[in-house]
Motif scaffolding. Sequence first.
Motif, mmCIF file in Angstrom:
data_model
loop_
_atom_site.group_PDB
_atom_site.id
_atom_site.type_symbol
_atom_site.label_atom_id
_atom_site.label_comp_id
_atom_site.label_asym_id
_atom_site.label_seq_id
_atom_site.Cartn_x
_atom_site.Cartn_y
_atom_site.Cartn_z
ATOM 1 N N ASN A 218 0.996 -1.203 0.319
ATOM 2 C CA ASN A 218 0.361 0.042 -0.204
ATOM 3 C C ASN A 218 0.605 1.176 -0.154
ATOM 4 N N GLU A 219 1.714 1.327 0.501
ATOM 5 C CA GLU A 219 2.608 2.552 1.523
ATOM 6 C C GLU A 219 3.456 3.233 -0.350
ATOM 7 N N THR B 86 -4.813 2.352 12.219
ATOM 8 C CA THR B 86 -4.355 2.898 11.428
ATOM 9 C C THR B 86 -5.631 3.775 10.859
ATOM 10 N N GLY B 87 -6.687 3.594 11.413
ATOM 11 C CA GLY B 87 -7.852 4.549 10.652
ATOM 12 C C GLY B 87 -9.068 3.919 10.986
ATOM 13 N N LYS C 161 -6.789 -0.256 -0.663
ATOM 14 C CA LYS C 161 -7.406 0.723 0.489
ATOM 15 C C LYS C 161 -7.231 2.126 0.262
ATOM 16 N N THR D 283 -5.606 -7.673 10.774
ATOM 17 C CA THR D 283 -6.382 -6.209 10.660
ATOM 18 C C THR D 283 -7.229 -7.061 12.261
ATOM 19 N N TYR E 164 -12.724 1.057 14.506
ATOM 20 C CA TYR E 164 -11.232 1.879 14.240
ATOM 21 C C TYR E 164 -10.235 0.181 13.952
ATOM 22 N N SER F 212 1.384 -5.630 12.341
ATOM 23 C CA SER F 212 2.270 -6.430 11.195
ATOM 24 C C SER F 212 3.297 -7.454 11.857
ATOM 25 N N GLN G 259 -3.783 -2.129 12.631
ATOM 26 C CA GLN G 259 -3.167 -3.312 12.125
ATOM 27 C C GLN G 259 -1.853 -4.087 13.073
ATOM 28 N N ASP H 152 -5.315 4.238 3.400
ATOM 29 C CA ASP H 152 -3.725 3.939 2.998
ATOM 30 C C ASP H 152 -3.245 4.273 1.885
ATOM 31 N N LYS I 195 -0.483 -1.131 15.381
ATOM 32 C CA LYS I 195 -0.683 0.292 15.187
ATOM 33 C C LYS I 195 -2.136 0.973 14.204
#
Length: 688
Positions: free
Chosen positions: A344-345, A592-593, A444, A615, A603, A608, A606, A447, A590
């Motif tokens: 994604n990033e 994330t959104g 997504k 998730t 909410y 990793s 994530q 992201d 984390k």
Amino acid sequence: MKKYIIFTLLAVFMGATVTAQVDRTKIPESGPMPEVNLGEAKEFKLKNGLTVLVVTDSKLPSLNWNLNLNNPPVYEGDKAGVQSLTSALMGKETQLTSKDDFSEKIDFLGASMNVSPNGGFGFCLSKYTDQVFSLFAEATLQPKFTQEELDFEKEQLIEGIKSGENSAAAIAGNVRSALLYGKNHAAGEIITEETVNNVTLEDVNNFYKERFKPSNGYILFSGDISEKQAKSLLKKYFGDWDKGSVETPEYPSFYDVPTTEINFVDVPNAVQTELAVMSVSPLKMTDEDYHAALVTNYILGGAFGSYLNMNLREANGYTYGARSSLGTGRYYNSSFRATTKVRNEVTDSAVVETLKEIKRIKTEPVDEEILANAKAKFLGSFILESEDKAVAARRALSIRTNKLPEDFYKNYIANIDKVTIEDVQRVANKYLSDDKARIVLVGKAADVLENVEKIEWNGKKLPVKYFDKEANPTDRPETIVLPEGLTAKSVLENYLSAVGVKDNLESITSVMTQYEATTPMGAVMQEEKRIDGKTNQSIYVSGNKMMSMTMTQEGATANNQPLPANMTNDVKINAGLFMEINLLNSDYAKLTGIEKVEDKDAYVVQVSGEVISYTLYYDVESGLKVKEVQTTSMGGQTQSQDAVLKDYKEYSGLKFPETRAATMMGQSVEFKLKEVKINEGVSDQDFD
């Protein structure tokens, strides 16, 4: 002994002499062009117009045949799925033989076959040719369609559609063609649950009758059969097949976009972005550019060492692999596609680098060595394939269906070999586009969208258009801002309070739960957890343990076999009463959104891992966990299993979801809570 010494010295001397004579500063000259004996296919026609091709090869006592009715693609409209359903029903049952008996006969003879409204194929030992081909003729000319089987196949098809509703890969497969060709085109329409439900038994019967016609078709025989035997076989079993053909419809026009644009589809649970750069390809196999186009695409994205793969995978580590294809069309234009899936990033960067490589092959002359290697690959593959006698039949068919010259394959090697550096650049500019390309991104939005909307190419910001999962235009996906100060830890703490763990933790020593699947198999999923950091998960079918996984803070096993170290580290997060307790002070979790889960905000946390990532979704209002997704990435393949959690109920002060609606291996399975035990039902032996 002296004789062997002399021979050895002679060999060394000759080797030294040859070495001395080779000028390694010059590229060795190529040897003569190899000749390939393609073989000949005997050809004749039946009275109904069916063309027969026979390639005899009696080295092995076996026979293959392939019936290709050469039907044009069909637009199914509000009954999209009728072709798939008709194909699924054909070959199951005939007017003469029941479903079970038909399958048993095929298996008993050690044969295989497949039939569809567009033809079919079969294989058998040559001594069973008559018996197996009679069954093939029966399946193709006398199929039996029943409501019971249609209902079953519709259910299976709809199940497959539902399983792909949240899969970025499945959605990308639909929307790419729909956006390029249009949803009103045979190549672009999307099969939905609604269109499948529209299909009736009458539709299936009519579709078969309208499509299964011989006059434009071909049947290929290759193997232990003579032309005379093929004629006899067809006269016996296909002699009463009446002539008829399928008309080619008018297909809607479609074009490239005026300027390069991004088409974005939001899939909130996507862990990576499905990326495709596409444009219309007018290439035909009859074009003089065809062989140069094959080589050009190979250099750009047709192999591991291609421009795209060396950039996106090797240089930047964005993906496990990137490829391109340059299609040829018969009834309408095809497409050029450069495709990959990326983290994604790095979505925005991957788009730019893909466009760079397309532009590179258009503007920079290809290296001479790269061109030579590409041509060598094509030539080697062609020669190896030509050793298979069945290839002669397939090539003979290709010549006829694509209206190629009779010497097309005889000249194939020469045409590949004569492709020049200039040809590659010329063809790239003719068939590949970076300035009128449609960039389809399925991923997504939370992201990737912010950076995607900033992408510039050729000095201009690329316009972004938004589509839903069925390629309909839609509004820009909403991005919800997280409350200030909210962290993953506070979300996890809210969950532990919501389910009662925070107030009862000191009194809990163990928890055992059982969930039973609402399917005929009745699989039971049992989980045993202890306060000392141990967890055991097992799956039972009909009372028999089919699989088990044990996790402790020291290690993990599956079916009593230790898991690899990297996977063990990832699954240990589950060890103990609740994984949220382990995550409270973890750097891996984390926030994330916020995303929608069944129309309610949740909410997203994530977690990793190196191999396995999680998730987790927690309802904004109640704090309860409403969904969890486990994603495993190994060997370049990614697989996700998700479960929606609902209908929480309290047991001894703790709340558990009564329903787990899960998707595993592409199948939807609903589990209902069968039993809960607090501080009982868990022993040391469970973890042995």
